[in-house]
Enzyme design. Structure first.
Site, mmCIF file in Angstrom:
data_model
loop_
_atom_site.group_PDB
_atom_site.id
_atom_site.type_symbol
_atom_site.label_atom_id
_atom_site.label_comp_id
_atom_site.label_asym_id
_atom_site.label_seq_id
_atom_site.Cartn_x
_atom_site.Cartn_y
_atom_site.Cartn_z
ATOM 1 C CB ILE A 466 -1.033 -0.071 1.228
ATOM 2 C CG1 ILE A 466 -0.307 -0.063 2.401
ATOM 3 C CG2 ILE A 466 -2.175 -0.894 0.959
ATOM 4 C CD1 ILE A 466 -1.236 0.287 3.770
ATOM 5 C CB THR A 468 3.831 0.104 4.001
ATOM 6 O OG1 THR A 468 3.528 -1.052 3.486
ATOM 7 C CG2 THR A 468 2.786 0.887 4.632
ATOM 8 C CD GLN A 655 4.387 2.726 7.412
ATOM 9 O OE1 GLN A 655 3.410 2.576 8.081
ATOM 10 N NE2 GLN A 655 4.341 3.134 6.106
ATOM 11 C CD GLU A 722 -2.834 -0.579 11.629
ATOM 12 O OE1 GLU A 722 -3.792 -0.170 12.105
ATOM 13 O OE2 GLU A 722 -2.947 -1.775 11.082
HETATM 14 MO MO1 MOS Z 1 -4.669 -0.877 9.326
HETATM 15 S S1 MOS Z 1 -6.223 0.222 10.059
HETATM 16 O O1 MOS Z 1 -5.305 -2.470 9.390
HETATM 17 O O2 MOS Z 1 -4.833 -0.380 7.617
#
Ligand code: MOS
Length: 762
Positions: A466, A468, A655, A722
């Protein structure tokens, strides 16, 4: 328990490795979902409801249907063959369970009521504006007060001891309520889908954080076998959780393309992003802390409400970190789900933890104030050696060291506790801190690695990147084990034709893909070495395979494996008694050697099951307050994270940098507001909904403790997607309190809040 020895000598693991897909992105070569184009492709534009609750009385598409280029108008009266998910299907998750256009009911403002397909985007847009919809409107319920009059069910969890009795007798009690607003995911790439049918099979070009799940869902929603659905998501302009599970636009594109037998493209525009593709829900959390006079926690009650839509049972699990972050004998978490006329919520970066820790860590700061104790000291004093929620040891927890490292870097010992007591350059300075945690797991994965005749290596896995750095992680693993240069490693991700891989979610992708990639490479290498030993004409013919090795992309005797790297890296030639791996493949007259690998999930691993797997971290925030002009800035943050071994310190550091900036946005700017009579998100655009940028956080430090967690995988990596957002907002509100004396419990912080400050000049 952590040891610092890696099972493989692999300098690239833990290095700063530029993304291998970077050049494709910076040159515009990478194609995102809606960049795909096909002969005969037509454009779909959705029509949104202009009420927040009620019923469609009439929908008149006759004018739209007659407009130039218009091919189709789908609405609840004519859409067919679109279904709900199978009940109890374990491996498919959808964001909004109600199939789009399935009836005339409106549950939230902006709900899709029709979709118009035309030859051009302009024609479709024009015709979408010509669809006449009349409603029997009711007043939507978008009240921002979640607790008052709540009549739903309260779920209680994690109860231990007797928290109410302990609170009643605690010498010091904090009892405060905190709220976080609806926050909208705003990835750079907006949602969109391109659907292409060929016979009874469909290919979907998507921006999804999970191609495998997307295929399962779309096969059930469209009523076609899973084998007939292919989902491709090669590049994604981020997601933040909003792209984990399919949204209606994907279903609509596929249904329209099937009906017309033409490729269909649909885009969700920025305004629709605020109503149709998820958000972090509004939360309201009451925290009660009981403590002894010297600051030992005796009770924690965390009672929260989480807003959801009318039809979906999404809960923001704010209490997930509460049971184990601190040592405390008496504790309970309760949850109430509150329905409002809003679109379906979705996980958003650090779901549960981010708002949950805003409340818990804010309450800890308030407790420190009440105790006249240093908030850092309070954290250290209540640190837990053990997960008291599950009663398991942590696989690896260094939260205390996160705090002490950050404190050292900032010079926390120079902090003076009194409100408004620190000044610099004509400004009031405030310092605050906040703790962070996020769950780790080793998610299942399969991957294949192919050493090819052309000297390249192909890696395949149906996970996706994505943004990352997942592509790069795979290449690092292969390089670490074979020495093949990164520019000869081709990584294929984001396509359901590849072996099943994990979601890009939960901060678990890296820890999940590493074992599969490693064992796939191992298997390919082992086969290559057998081939080298067995192939007549091979320089190693007759050797024992276990005496051979691959290094620097060459096959050689194991005892040469150490020297070859040194020789080649110092500019020398490869030893004469080694051959490029493709030479062996050529001699054997095959086109490649293949290996496959699997990751077994940590939840099925008897060893891992005995541990509590979590990452930890601490943020320190500095704010500058100019009382004369009511200007607040976050001037500096220091973030120290214990997330296991960091595989790529470049991508990994990004990140935390990005998440910390998002934390500034959460503290200072973000909050989707719904107009009360129709329920429209009124600030659904980038002029009114402010997203923080690097300019909002001029100085950032990120420090990784880098203790490998070998319970999670052989590299010791957990996850970092996260956690960097957790703990930042409470660090900022604590710093704001320190500077201004104003305690902001309802995010975001507003200038109006700060005008209460008694600090009137710097
Ligand atoms: Mo994360 S909120 O599992 O993309």
């Amino acid at each position: 328990m952590a040891t610092d020895t890696l099972p493989r000598a692999a300098g690239i693991i833990g290095a700063v490795v530029p993304r291998i897909d970077g050049p494709l992105k910076t040159t515009g070569t990478a194609r995102y979902a809606v960049d795909h184009d096909f002969p005969g492709l037509v454009h779909a534009v959705a029509v949104q409801s202009t009420i927040g609750k009620g019923t469609i009385r009439s929908l008149d598409a006759s004018a739209a249907e007659k407009m130039p280029g218009v091919l189709l108008v789908f609405h609840h009266g004519n859409i067919k063959d679109v279904y709900r998910l199978f009940p109890h299907e374990e491996d498919g998750t959808i964001s909004e369970a109600r199939p789009p256009l399935s009836d005339n009911k409106i549950h939230y403002w902006g709900q899709f009521v029709a979709v118009v397909v035309a030859e051009t985007l302009e024609q479709a847009t024009e015709a979408a504006n010509a669809v006449r919809v009349e409603y029997d409107a009711e007043t939507p319920d978008v009240r921002t007060d979640l607790g008052t009059g709540f009549t739903g069910k309260i779920e209680s969890s994690w109860k231990r001891g007797d928290p109410d009795a302990a609170l009643a007798t605690a010498p010091v009690v904090v009892d405060e309520t905190y709220s976080t607003p609806v926050e909208t995911h705003n990835p750079m790439e907006m949602h969109g889908s391109v659907a292409v049918w060929s016979g009874d099979s469909v290919t979907l070009y998507e921006c999804t954080q999970g191609v495998v799940n997307h295929r399962v869902v779309m096969s059930e929603v469209l009523g076609v076998p899973k084998e007939n659905v292919r989902v491709i998501s090669r590049f994604i302009g981020s997601g933040f959780g909003g792209k984990l599970f399919p949204w209606p636009q994907s279903t609509l594109a596929a249904a329209a393309a099937r009906k017309l037998n033409r490729p269909v493209k649909i885009s969700v525009d920025r305004r629709m992003m605020f109503s149709n593709v998820g958000h972090r829900p509004h939360t309201e959390q009451r925290i009660r802390l009981g403590a002894t006079a010297d600051g030992k926690l005796t009770a924690i009650r965390h009672d929260f409400y989480s807003q959801t839509s009318q039809l979906d049972d999404f809960v923001e699990h704010c209490g997930e970190q509460t049971p184990f972050l601190y040592s405390c004998p008496n504790l309970v978490v309760t949850t109430g789900m509150v329905r409002r006329n809003v679109g379906a919520p979705a996980p958003m970066r650090g779901p549960g933890a981010v708002p949950g820790l805003f409340a818990l860590e804010s309450a800890m700061d308030e407790l420190a104030t009440k105790l006249k104790m240093d908030p850092l000291e309070l954290r250290l004093k209540n640190d837990s050696e053990r997960d008291e929620g599950t009663n398991r040891p942590f696989s690896s927890r260094h939260l205390k060291e996160c705090y002490t490292t950050g404190a050292e870097k900032l010079g926390w010992k120079n902090r003076t506790a009194e409100v408004g007591s620190m000044r610099r350059d004509g400004k009031v300075i405030g310092w605050g801190l906040g703790g962070a945690s996020w769950a780790a797991a080793r998610v299942p994965c399969t991957a294949t690695v192919e050493l090819c005749l052309n000297g390249r290596v192909c890696v395949r896995c149906a996970t996706q990147d994505i943004g990352t750095g997942t592509y790069t992680i795979f290449a690092q693993v292969v390089h670490a084990q074979t020495g093949v240069p990164l520019d000869r490693i081709d990584v294929f991700l984001g396509d359901t034709r590849l072996p099943d891989g994990p979601m890009s979610g939960g901060s678990m992708t890296t820890s999940g893909v590493l074992p599969a990639a490693t064992s796939a490479t191992d298997e390919a290498v082992t086969r290559l070495l057998h081939m080298a030993a067995l192939t007549p004409g091979s320089p190693f013919h007759g050797a024992k395979p276990e005496e051979l090795a691959v290094a620097e992309g060459r096959v050689l005797r194991k005892d040469q494996a150490q020297v070859i790297g040194v020789a080649m890296h110092s500019g020398g030639d490869a030893p004469a008694n080694s051959v490029p791996f493709e030479e062996v493949i050529k001699l054997a007259n095959v086109s490649g050697v293949y290996g496959s690998g699997t990751t077994h999930p940590s939840w099925d691993d008897p060893k891992a099951k005995g541990y509590s797997l979590h990452s930890f971290g601490a943020h320190f925030a500095e704010v500058e307050w100019e009382p004369e002009i009511a200007r607040l800035r976050v001037s500096r943050t220091i973030s120290v994270f214990d997330a296991g071994r960091i595989i790529n310190k470049g991508a990994g550091g990004n990140q935390i940098l990005g998440a910390a900036v998002m934390g500034v946005g959460m503290a200072l700017f973000e909050g989707t507001q719904y107009e009360p009579t129709r329920g429209q998100p009124i600030n659904g655009n980038f002029a009114d909904y402010l997203v923080a940028t690097s300019a909002d956080l001029p100085q950032q430090d990120v420090i990784f403790l880098d203790y490998p967690d070998l319970i999670v995988n052989e590299y010791g990596a957990r996850g970092i997607g996260e956690i960097g957002m957790a703990g930042m907002a409470p660090a900022i509100t604590a710093a704001v309190y320190h500077a201004t004396g104003v305690r902001v419990r309802n995010l975001p912080i507003r200038i109006e809040d700060l005008l209460e400050s008694k600090i009137l000049e710097a």
